[in-house]
Design a protein around this motif. Sequence first.
Motif, PDB file in Angstrom:
ATOM      1  N   ILE A 169       7.346   3.678 -31.946  1.00 26.18           N
ATOM      2  CA  ILE A 169       8.659   3.956 -32.527  1.00 26.18           C
ATOM      3  C   ILE A 169       9.277   5.169 -31.845  1.00 26.18           C
ATOM      4  CG2 ILE A 169       8.141   2.982 -34.787  1.00 26.18           C
ATOM      5  CD1 ILE A 169       7.730   5.905 -35.727  1.00 26.18           C
ATOM      6  N   LYS A 170      10.564   5.326 -32.016  1.00 27.70           N
ATOM      7  CA  LYS A 170      11.295   6.453 -31.460  1.00 27.70           C
ATOM      8  C   LYS A 170      11.706   7.374 -32.606  1.00 27.70           C
ATOM      9  CE  LYS A 170      15.653   6.241 -29.162  1.00 27.70           C
ATOM     10  NZ  LYS A 170      16.492   5.812 -28.183  1.00 27.70           N
ATOM     11  N   MET A 171      11.382   8.662 -32.488  1.00 31.35           N
ATOM     12  CA  MET A 171      11.772   9.656 -33.479  1.00 31.35           C
ATOM     13  C   MET A 171      12.981  10.399 -32.913  1.00 31.35           C
ATOM     14  SD  MET A 171       9.462   9.348 -35.879  1.00 31.35           S
ATOM     15  CE  MET A 171       9.564  10.820 -36.833  1.00 31.35           C
ATOM     16  N   LEU A 172      14.166  10.165 -33.490  1.00 30.00           N
ATOM     17  CA  LEU A 172      15.423  10.701 -32.972  1.00 30.00           C
ATOM     18  C   LEU A 172      15.856  11.923 -33.769  1.00 30.00           C
ATOM     19  CD1 LEU A 172      17.719  10.152 -30.924  1.00 30.00           C
ATOM     20  CD2 LEU A 172      18.826   8.799 -32.688  1.00 30.00           C
ATOM     21  N   SER A 173      16.334  12.938 -33.087  1.00 35.59           N
ATOM     22  CA  SER A 173      16.767  14.190 -33.714  1.00 35.59           C
ATOM     23  C   SER A 173      18.002  13.963 -34.575  1.00 35.59           C
ATOM     24  CB  SER A 173      17.077  15.221 -32.638  1.00 35.59           C
ATOM     25  OG  SER A 173      17.628  16.385 -33.208  1.00 35.59           O
ATOM     26  N   THR A 174      18.041  14.603 -35.748  1.00 33.06           N
ATOM     27  CA  THR A 174      19.215  14.505 -36.621  1.00 33.06           C
ATOM     28  C   THR A 174      20.288  15.512 -36.232  1.00 33.06           C
ATOM     29  OG1 THR A 174      18.187  16.013 -38.206  1.00 33.06           O
ATOM     30  CG2 THR A 174      17.898  13.662 -38.589  1.00 33.06           C
ATOM     31  N   ALA A 175      20.020  16.354 -35.230  1.00 32.42           N
ATOM     32  CA  ALA A 175      21.000  17.336 -34.777  1.00 32.42           C
ATOM     33  C   ALA A 175      21.982  16.732 -33.779  1.00 32.42           C
ATOM     34  CB  ALA A 175      20.281  18.527 -34.150  1.00 32.42           C
TER      35      ALA A 175
ATOM     36  N   ILE B 106      18.447  22.537 -28.788  1.00 36.47           N
ATOM     37  CA  ILE B 106      19.110  23.549 -29.618  1.00 36.47           C
ATOM     38  C   ILE B 106      18.156  24.679 -29.978  1.00 36.47           C
ATOM     39  CG2 ILE B 106      20.843  22.025 -30.576  1.00 36.47           C
ATOM     40  CD1 ILE B 106      19.134  21.802 -33.083  1.00 36.47           C
ATOM     41  N   ARG B 107      16.905  24.563 -29.512  1.00 32.82           N
ATOM     42  CA  ARG B 107      15.854  25.557 -29.709  1.00 32.82           C
ATOM     43  C   ARG B 107      15.604  25.863 -31.187  1.00 32.82           C
ATOM     44  NH1 ARG B 107      17.908  30.084 -26.126  1.00 32.82           N
ATOM     45  NH2 ARG B 107      19.270  28.749 -24.948  1.00 32.82           N
ATOM     46  N   LYS B 108      15.488  24.795 -32.000  1.00 28.34           N
ATOM     47  CA  LYS B 108      15.207  24.926 -33.431  1.00 28.34           C
ATOM     48  C   LYS B 108      14.334  23.773 -33.884  1.00 28.34           C
ATOM     49  CE  LYS B 108      19.485  27.139 -34.835  1.00 28.34           C
ATOM     50  NZ  LYS B 108      20.680  27.033 -35.650  1.00 28.34           N
ATOM     51  N   HIS B 109      13.715  23.938 -35.041  1.00 30.08           N
ATOM     52  CA  HIS B 109      13.008  22.836 -35.685  1.00 30.08           C
ATOM     53  C   HIS B 109      14.014  22.078 -36.551  1.00 30.08           C
ATOM     54  CE1 HIS B 109       9.338  24.949 -34.501  1.00 30.08           C
ATOM     55  NE2 HIS B 109       8.733  23.791 -34.694  1.00 30.08           N
ATOM     56  N   VAL B 110      14.078  20.763 -36.377  1.00 25.65           N
ATOM     57  CA  VAL B 110      14.988  19.918 -37.152  1.00 25.65           C
ATOM     58  C   VAL B 110      14.228  18.669 -37.597  1.00 25.65           C
ATOM     59  CG1 VAL B 110      17.108  20.694 -36.026  1.00 25.65           C
ATOM     60  CG2 VAL B 110      15.867  18.772 -35.094  1.00 25.65           C
ATOM     61  N   VAL B 111      14.846  17.901 -38.480  1.00 23.82           N
ATOM     62  CA  VAL B 111      14.243  16.660 -38.965  1.00 23.82           C
ATOM     63  C   VAL B 111      14.465  15.552 -37.931  1.00 23.82           C
ATOM     64  CG1 VAL B 111      14.320  14.917 -40.775  1.00 23.82           C
ATOM     65  CG2 VAL B 111      14.571  17.325 -41.357  1.00 23.82           C
ATOM     66  N   PHE B 112      13.412  14.834 -37.623  1.00 22.78           N
ATOM     67  CA  PHE B 112      13.470  13.685 -36.733  1.00 22.78           C
ATOM     68  C   PHE B 112      13.219  12.436 -37.576  1.00 22.78           C
ATOM     69  CE2 PHE B 112      13.085  16.901 -33.620  1.00 22.78           C
ATOM     70  CZ  PHE B 112      13.461  16.369 -32.410  1.00 22.78           C
ATOM     71  N   ARG B 113      14.049  11.410 -37.404  1.00 17.94           N
ATOM     72  CA  ARG B 113      13.930  10.171 -38.166  1.00 17.94           C
ATOM     73  C   ARG B 113      13.548   9.014 -37.252  1.00 17.94           C
ATOM     74  NH1 ARG B 113      18.728  11.830 -41.272  1.00 17.94           N
ATOM     75  NH2 ARG B 113      17.864  12.794 -43.140  1.00 17.94           N
ATOM     76  N   GLU B 114      12.842   8.055 -37.827  1.00 16.12           N
ATOM     77  CA  GLU B 114      12.395   6.878 -37.083  1.00 16.12           C
ATOM     78  C   GLU B 114      13.572   5.959 -36.773  1.00 16.12           C
ATOM     79  OE1 GLU B 114       9.883   2.858 -38.056  1.00 16.12           O
ATOM     80  OE2 GLU B 114       9.386   4.671 -39.139  1.00 16.12           O
TER      81      GLU B 114
END
Length: 55
Positions: free
Chosen positions: A9-15, A43-51
């Motif tokens: 699966i691909k985990m895509l950034s929500t940013a 963006i040099r941050k931790h963000v939520v990644f969604r499938e």
Amino acid sequence: MAKSGAITIKMLSTADTGFFYVKKKNPRTKVEKLEMKKYDPRIRKHVVFRETKIK
């Protein structure tokens, strides 16, 4: 020898940077969509990644 039941699966950034991770998932044990907090280097941050699906 048995085949692995895992799918890729691909985990895509929500940013909305377009950055993604590729991960394996067993759909028999994890039926819901994955969400993880991971590092986005654009963006040099931790963000939520969604499938999402791999096209």
